[in-house]
Structures are given as structure tokens and as C-alpha cells.
Scaffold this motif. Sequence first.
Motif, PDB file in Angstrom:
ATOM      1  N   GLY A   1     -17.070 -24.452 -21.306  1.00 20.50           N
ATOM      2  CA  GLY A   1     -15.747 -25.004 -21.047  1.00 20.50           C
ATOM      3  C   GLY A   1     -14.758 -24.759 -22.167  1.00 20.50           C
ATOM      4  O   GLY A   1     -13.676 -25.340 -22.184  1.00 20.50           O
ATOM      5  N   HIS A   2     -15.113 -23.852 -23.071  1.00 18.87           N
ATOM      6  CA  HIS A   2     -14.255 -23.546 -24.227  1.00 18.87           C
ATOM      7  C   HIS A   2     -13.017 -22.749 -23.831  1.00 18.87           C
ATOM      8  O   HIS A   2     -12.778 -21.636 -24.326  1.00 18.87           O
ATOM      9  CB  HIS A   2     -15.068 -22.730 -25.232  1.00 18.87           C
ATOM     10  N   ILE A   3     -12.169 -23.335 -23.001  1.00 17.55           N
ATOM     11  CA  ILE A   3     -11.009 -22.599 -22.486  1.00 17.55           C
ATOM     12  C   ILE A   3     -10.066 -22.172 -23.612  1.00 17.55           C
ATOM     13  O   ILE A   3      -9.369 -21.171 -23.504  1.00 17.55           O
ATOM     14  CB  ILE A   3     -10.258 -23.418 -21.406  1.00 17.55           C
ATOM     15  N   GLY A   4     -10.077 -22.903 -24.717  1.00 16.13           N
ATOM     16  CA  GLY A   4      -9.186 -22.560 -25.836  1.00 16.13           C
ATOM     17  C   GLY A   4      -9.435 -21.171 -26.381  1.00 16.13           C
ATOM     18  O   GLY A   4      -8.524 -20.559 -26.945  1.00 16.13           O
ATOM     19  N   HIS A   5     -10.638 -20.665 -26.207  1.00 14.48           N
ATOM     20  CA  HIS A   5     -10.926 -19.329 -26.725  1.00 14.48           C
ATOM     21  C   HIS A   5     -11.214 -18.317 -25.629  1.00 14.48           C
ATOM     22  O   HIS A   5     -11.879 -17.311 -25.838  1.00 14.48           O
ATOM     23  CB  HIS A   5     -11.991 -19.399 -27.813  1.00 14.48           C
ATOM     24  N   MET A   6     -10.631 -18.576 -24.445  1.00 17.31           N
ATOM     25  CA  MET A   6     -10.553 -17.519 -23.447  1.00 17.31           C
ATOM     26  C   MET A   6      -9.400 -16.600 -23.848  1.00 17.31           C
ATOM     27  O   MET A   6      -8.338 -17.066 -24.280  1.00 17.31           O
ATOM     28  CB  MET A   6     -10.285 -18.116 -22.063  1.00 17.31           C
ATOM     29  N   VAL A   7      -9.578 -15.297 -23.679  1.00 22.96           N
ATOM     30  CA  VAL A   7      -8.555 -14.314 -24.012  1.00 22.96           C
ATOM     31  C   VAL A   7      -7.586 -14.188 -22.838  1.00 22.96           C
ATOM     32  O   VAL A   7      -7.991 -13.795 -21.753  1.00 22.96           O
ATOM     33  CB  VAL A   7      -9.178 -12.929 -24.283  1.00 22.96           C
ATOM     34  N   VAL A   8      -6.320 -14.530 -23.055  1.00 25.69           N
ATOM     35  CA  VAL A   8      -5.326 -14.359 -21.990  1.00 25.69           C
ATOM     36  C   VAL A   8      -4.242 -13.361 -22.390  1.00 25.69           C
ATOM     37  O   VAL A   8      -3.336 -13.070 -21.619  1.00 25.69           O
ATOM     38  CB  VAL A   8      -4.655 -15.700 -21.586  1.00 25.69           C
ATOM     39  N   ASP A   9      -4.330 -12.830 -23.619  1.00 25.97           N
ATOM     40  CA  ASP A   9      -3.314 -11.887 -24.094  1.00 25.97           C
ATOM     41  C   ASP A   9      -4.061 -10.837 -24.924  1.00 25.97           C
ATOM     42  O   ASP A   9      -4.142 -10.934 -26.150  1.00 25.97           O
ATOM     43  CB  ASP A   9      -2.284 -12.643 -24.936  1.00 25.97           C
TER      44      ASP A   9
ATOM     45  N   GLY B   1       1.349  -9.130 -18.246  1.00 25.90           N
ATOM     46  CA  GLY B   1       1.039  -7.791 -17.753  1.00 25.90           C
ATOM     47  C   GLY B   1       1.630  -7.466 -16.389  1.00 25.90           C
ATOM     48  O   GLY B   1       2.364  -8.256 -15.789  1.00 25.90           O
ATOM     49  N   GLU B   2       1.241  -6.282 -15.899  1.00 27.67           N
ATOM     50  CA  GLU B   2       1.799  -5.771 -14.647  1.00 27.67           C
ATOM     51  C   GLU B   2       1.272  -6.536 -13.437  1.00 27.67           C
ATOM     52  O   GLU B   2       0.167  -7.058 -13.463  1.00 27.67           O
ATOM     53  CB  GLU B   2       1.455  -4.283 -14.522  1.00 27.67           C
ATOM     54  N   PRO B   3       2.080  -6.588 -12.368  1.00 30.66           N
ATOM     55  CA  PRO B   3       1.627  -7.261 -11.152  1.00 30.66           C
ATOM     56  C   PRO B   3       0.346  -6.629 -10.618  1.00 30.66           C
ATOM     57  O   PRO B   3       0.170  -5.418 -10.689  1.00 30.66           O
ATOM     58  CB  PRO B   3       2.781  -7.026 -10.165  1.00 30.66           C
ATOM     59  N   CYS B   4      -0.546  -7.485 -10.101  1.00 26.41           N
ATOM     60  CA  CYS B   4      -1.817  -7.041  -9.538  1.00 26.41           C
ATOM     61  C   CYS B   4      -1.725  -7.143  -8.011  1.00 26.41           C
ATOM     62  O   CYS B   4      -0.948  -7.951  -7.485  1.00 26.41           O
ATOM     63  CB  CYS B   4      -2.944  -7.930 -10.075  1.00 26.41           C
ATOM     64  N   ALA B   5      -2.542  -6.366  -7.323  1.00 23.83           N
ATOM     65  CA  ALA B   5      -2.546  -6.401  -5.856  1.00 23.83           C
ATOM     66  C   ALA B   5      -2.856  -7.791  -5.304  1.00 23.83           C
ATOM     67  O   ALA B   5      -2.473  -8.120  -4.180  1.00 23.83           O
ATOM     68  CB  ALA B   5      -3.570  -5.400  -5.324  1.00 23.83           C
ATOM     69  N   CYS B   6      -3.509  -8.642  -6.088  1.00 27.42           N
ATOM     70  CA  CYS B   6      -3.878  -9.983  -5.617  1.00 27.42           C
ATOM     71  C   CYS B   6      -2.679 -10.923  -5.549  1.00 27.42           C
ATOM     72  O   CYS B   6      -2.776 -12.010  -5.012  1.00 27.42           O
ATOM     73  CB  CYS B   6      -4.953 -10.585  -6.517  1.00 27.42           C
ATOM     74  N   GLY B   7      -1.560 -10.517  -6.153  1.00 29.36           N
ATOM     75  CA  GLY B   7      -0.394 -11.398  -6.206  1.00 29.36           C
ATOM     76  C   GLY B   7      -0.176 -11.975  -7.586  1.00 29.36           C
ATOM     77  O   GLY B   7       0.898 -12.498  -7.887  1.00 29.36           O
ATOM     78  N   GLY B   8      -1.200 -11.911  -8.441  1.00 30.65           N
ATOM     79  CA  GLY B   8      -1.053 -12.375  -9.822  1.00 30.65           C
ATOM     80  C   GLY B   8      -0.549 -11.260 -10.722  1.00 30.65           C
ATOM     81  O   GLY B   8       0.102 -10.317 -10.262  1.00 30.65           O
ATOM     82  N   ARG B   9      -0.825 -11.377 -12.011  1.00 37.13           N
ATOM     83  CA  ARG B   9      -0.466 -10.293 -12.926  1.00 37.13           C
ATOM     84  C   ARG B   9      -1.453 -10.243 -14.089  1.00 37.13           C
ATOM     85  O   ARG B   9      -2.064 -11.234 -14.436  1.00 37.13           O
ATOM     86  CB  ARG B   9       0.963 -10.446 -13.442  1.00 37.13           C
ATOM     87  N   GLY B  10      -1.591  -9.012 -14.662  1.00 37.96           N
ATOM     88  CA  GLY B  10      -2.438  -8.867 -15.841  1.00 37.96           C
ATOM     89  C   GLY B  10      -3.909  -9.137 -15.608  1.00 37.96           C
ATOM     90  O   GLY B  10      -4.628  -9.505 -16.543  1.00 37.96           O
ATOM     91  N   CYS B  11      -4.377  -8.958 -14.365  1.00 38.76           N
ATOM     92  CA  CYS B  11      -5.790  -9.182 -14.056  1.00 38.76           C
ATOM     93  C   CYS B  11      -6.645  -8.055 -14.639  1.00 38.76           C
ATOM     94  O   CYS B  11      -6.171  -6.936 -14.833  1.00 38.76           O
ATOM     95  CB  CYS B  11      -5.997  -9.227 -12.545  1.00 38.76           C
ATOM     96  N   VAL B  12      -7.923  -8.359 -14.871  1.00 41.06           N
ATOM     97  CA  VAL B  12      -8.873  -7.344 -15.348  1.00 41.06           C
ATOM     98  C   VAL B  12      -8.848  -6.116 -14.438  1.00 41.06           C
ATOM     99  O   VAL B  12      -8.794  -4.974 -14.916  1.00 41.06           O
ATOM    100  CB  VAL B  12     -10.304  -7.936 -15.418  1.00 41.06           C
ATOM    101  N   GLU B  13      -8.855  -6.349 -13.126  1.00 41.63           N
ATOM    102  CA  GLU B  13      -8.879  -5.232 -12.174  1.00 41.63           C
ATOM    103  C   GLU B  13      -7.681  -4.309 -12.330  1.00 41.63           C
ATOM    104  O   GLU B  13      -7.800  -3.086 -12.199  1.00 41.63           O
ATOM    105  CB  GLU B  13      -8.932  -5.785 -10.745  1.00 41.63           C
ATOM    106  N   ARG B  14      -6.505  -4.889 -12.638  1.00 39.13           N
ATOM    107  CA  ARG B  14      -5.286  -4.090 -12.779  1.00 39.13           C
ATOM    108  C   ARG B  14      -5.405  -3.096 -13.931  1.00 39.13           C
ATOM    109  O   ARG B  14      -4.714  -2.078 -13.985  1.00 39.13           O
ATOM    110  CB  ARG B  14      -4.095  -5.041 -13.013  1.00 39.13           C
TER     111      ARG B  14
END
Lengths: 327, 327
Positions: free
Chosen positions: A177-185, B188-201
Motif C-alpha cells: 500500500g506504499h502509494i507514496g512511492h508509486m512512480v507517476v512521473d 503524458g500523451e492521451p491513451c486509447a483507454c481515455g486516460g493519459r501517460g499509461c504504460v501501454e501508451r
Amino acid sequence: MQTDSATGPADGLADGPVEGLVVALDIGGTKIAGALVDGEGGIRVRAQRPTPAREDDDTVMRAVEDVLAELAASPLWEDAGAVGIGSAGPVDAHRGTVSPVNIPGWRDYPLVERVQKAAGGRPVTLVGDGVAMTAAEHWLGAARGHDNALCLVVSTGVGGGLVLDGRLHPGPTGNAGHIGHMVVDLDGEPCACGGRGCVERLASGPNLTRRALENGWRPGPDGDVSAAAVAAAARAGDPIARASFERAAQALAAGIAATAALVEIDIAVVGGGVAGAGEILFAPLRRGLASYATLSFVRNLTVVPALTGTDAGLLGAAAAAAATTAR
Amino acid sequence: MQTDSATGPADGLADGPVEGLVVALDIGGTKIAGALVDGEGGIRVRAQRPTPAREDDDTVMRAVEDVLAELAASPLWEDAGAVGIGSAGPVDAHRGTVSPVNIPGWRDYPLVERVQKAAGGRPVTLVGDGVAMTAAEHWLGAARGHDNALCLVVSTGVGGGLVLDGRLHPGPTGNAGHIGHMVVDLDGEPCACGGRGCVERLASGPNLTRRALENGWRPGPDGDVSAAAVAAAARAGDPIARASFERAAQALAAGIAATAALVEIDIAVVGGGVAGAGEILFAPLRRGLASYATLSFVRNLTVVPALTGTDAGLLGAAAAAAATTAR
């Protein structure tokens, strides 16, 4: 010994043993809190010491032992069946050790063994503080009745915990549950953990203030640069303060959406000091979730404030203990 | 009926009932594969049809029924106790429906009910294809013996699945492990799922090729713009092709590190066509993990190639069925 008048005097003995009573310890960089908690979440007895966080390992442990001794002086002590500990992390529940960032004297410190000795051999359960807060919210707070939930503490750091399939999911070492160290950027700035672009680097209180200051926000005459002061400025319409909260909310939303994609949660519960900003944080957080959490199975995810407040650590430690022993 | 000569003739009846036999279905946008799989992971009987992916719902279902009818013609059919389905997603295991992106005729299609009818009322278990691949790797592949694992399929899309506490974790709707739509680039760039910056993108085969082309890579005389062609160019030293794989690996590393922070895994298993690039992908992937996965409890995470190959879908569907019934 101090009894908690808000939850009634410690007169349980007169009515026979207290149902499901456990010993709870909440260990942080500022204070060490202890309590005897009953099966309904009532705090029957409390004790507390400041954490001698800059002292050596034995000195810190002595403060824990003092808290336990104060609890043991209660006539209810004999009814308590187990001990739960929620500790600042990292913890290693598998080995029973802790290495709290804010308590440098404890590195791989065998806390479980020491507490068990000080508590008359009772079984001891150790979890990280984010997991403890999650256990509390699932037992008595906003995640009650939810089988799949993420709970977050947004404060000096960003911690959290998971409920999966109706049960607390501490993970093998008690750190899940360590969401603080999930990479989002992934190209983002270095984080104190050694990684980069972590949720905490964008959303914790100190980072929220730092970003506001870097962009030109100035505190009032009292010099208060807490996240609460930035929130007050945002509420008064300051665009820089507002933007800093929006960026924090965006990072939290990305982390929550990523969590939902990964483990399927239907609620995210947000507590901690930064969450005290209320709609200044929650409004952009909901907007962020709407933009990131778009897959069919995550679209109905809701985000709500935590309910268990300052006792979350104690109640969660109690819940974690209860989960591993018969109530 | 076709028997699989590699695993012996379908003569199980002579030796009494085949231990742990189940019916497995692997449903994708290109083909619908079926098999009778024994308790050791042996594929005893196979059947397959192309997916009439552009046709209406009944026409697609008829192809599934044809596969089942071919399996039912085997003398082993009566030994099979349950049916497992791994399907292209999204799926809704709770409701028993599927809405595969690549099969537009099926939207909230009641696949479980229809398969159960076509399979003589046997119990049916439905999971997403990423979860199925994970079940296969945990049963017979690289995740065998690991209690906490993430398995990924990096191909036209990026899918995955989780093993937690020693068990497959499909999540309430069978979609857990969707690492492809974890956000790792919040701006990041828009993803086909409707989100953006996804791993798949950033990491799927088509996105890997697109990025190489945008940056000036040109295919050879055969015009092959598959991820395998980009991998071949990278192997021959083309810096643009190499950089595109490095970026994909960075995104995968960020997603894997985030997963480890969230649920504590100790191994990540990577399969799918893009993983066929070998060290062109795995070398930067290991470097990326070393830079993102720095917390004590995630530092020992390893990343390895998948082992179950093209039968992963069938074996995983069989494993999922077996997990919910007595073997």
C-alpha cells in the motif's frame, strides 16, 4: 494510569473480562502512543510518551516499555489477549524488525521480540503505519463494508494500505500500500527514497509548500509555511497556492487510478494533515480521477475523507492484532 | 478432433479417468482456441477456429460452440470437470460478461451463461487474458514457487496479472493486474483507454514502432514495421530503434516498481511479442528497475522472461478453472 473518560471508566472487571481486548501501540517519530482497545473499538486505557527520536536504540525502547508499563497497571491489562503495533516504516513484519526513517537509532531493530518480552509473552502483530490506518478505516471508518479499498495518509510523507477481498493486505513484510512511492512521473524529480517522480515527491505537505514557495507564494506575517497555511491561502483565492494543491491532487489521482487498474478497488479513503484542506484537495482529486480512471472496472471509484482521525494508528494496530488472533 | 501428438494420444480412457482434466478456452481477437488440459498441464486435445471478429454476437458465439463441439467429440470430454475461459478484456467475471475491445459484436456479452449451456452445465470460470497468462506462469512457468508475482504480456497492448499470498488475484471483476493502464507519466500523451501517460501508451508494440518512426527510423526494403523489426534494427546498432526500446523499458520499469511498492512482489515475468526482443528490452528494463525500485522491501525484485509461450492462454484458463474447483 490514565483512563479515557470519553469512553467510560476502566471498570470492565466488575462485568467480567472485556470482549476482544487487545494492546495497541502506535509508534511515530514524535510520540509513542499505547492503548487497551476493546472489540468494539472503544479505547479503554491510554498512555503516551514523546519519542526520544535522536537517542540510541535502548532509550527509544525504554519509552515503549514505559507506555506498556503504564497500560499494565490497569486492572484491564490481564484481559488483553494480543499486541498490535503500527510503526513508522519501513517495517519488516516477516523478521519482526523496524527501521523508521525518523528514528535513526532503530535500524533493523527487533521490535516484535522486545515488545513481546515487555508484554508478558503475548502474541505481537507488526504492521506499517499506513497499513494500520487502513485497518482502522476498514474496521470503523470510511472503508467499512468495502471489500477492496485503498486508504492514504497524506502528511509529511504519503503512506497507505490496501484492503483486498475483504481483508487487510499488509504484504509479506507489512509494507504493501506504499502509494507514496508509486512512480507517476517517470521523468520527474528525484525523490528522497532514491527513485524519481514518486507520488510523495509531488503530493506530500512539505513538497506542496516547497512548490508554492518556488512559484512565488509567500507566507503571512506569522511565517507559517505548513500545508495548512498554503490551504488557507488557496481558500482565500491565491492562484499559486491553489495550483500547488491541484498538482498534488493530480499526482494522488494518478496513483489512485493506477492502484485501481492494478488491484480493482472501489473506494479510496484519504486522511492525514494535507487532507484537512477539504475541497481544496478533494475537488481537483475527483477531477483527476475522472480523467485517469476511465476503464470500465475502475470508473465507479469514489474518493472520500478518512473518519478515524488521530486515533487511527491505535485503532488500526488493534485491528491488525485482532485479525491475527481470535477475538 | 485433433489430438496433440507432442503430449501423447488421447487414450486416457484405457487407464481410467484423466486426473484433474478441465476444458480451457482462450478467446482473442484473432483466434478462439480450446483444449482439454490435464492436472499436470498436459494438453490432451486441441481445437481452434478463427475469430469472426467483425461479425454479430451470435456468429462469434457459434465459433466458440464449434470449438467446444470438437472437444466434446473426444472420448476424454466426459472426464472434464470444469471450464476455464481466458478472454480478451475488459471482462466482468462478477456478471459473467465480456466486452473485448477487438470483438465489437460482444458488448456485455453473457459468455459464461452461453458457454455453460454449450458445455453441458459444467461450472465455468472467466478471467481476463492477462490473468490467464499469469495463472499459467504461476502454475508451470517462471513465476512457479513465487507467492507474490506480477506477470505481463507486452504485445499489441500491455496486459498482466497478479499472484498475491500464493494465489491468483483476479480481482472482483477478473481484471486485476492491468499494468498497461497504470499512469506512469501524469502529464503524458492521451491513451486509447481515455486516460493519459499509461504504460501501454509508451511500451506496447505499436507505440514502440510509432515512436521509432516519429524519430526518423525507417523500415528495411520489406517494409516491416513490427516491434520485431525495430528490435532487429536495435540489435544491429540503430540508435533510434534502441532508444525506442529503452523508453518502453523505462515505462515498464516504472509500472513494475509502482506495483512492487503497492503490493510487494518479488518477481516480474514478462512475455508477449515485444519481450521476444530479449536483452534489447530486458537490459534497460533491469537498469530502470534499479533506478525506480529503491525501497528496502522492493529492492530484490527480479525481472525474467515468461516461459509458457503460445499455450499460456489455454494453460492459464485451465489453471483458473482448477483453482475454483476440486482437482
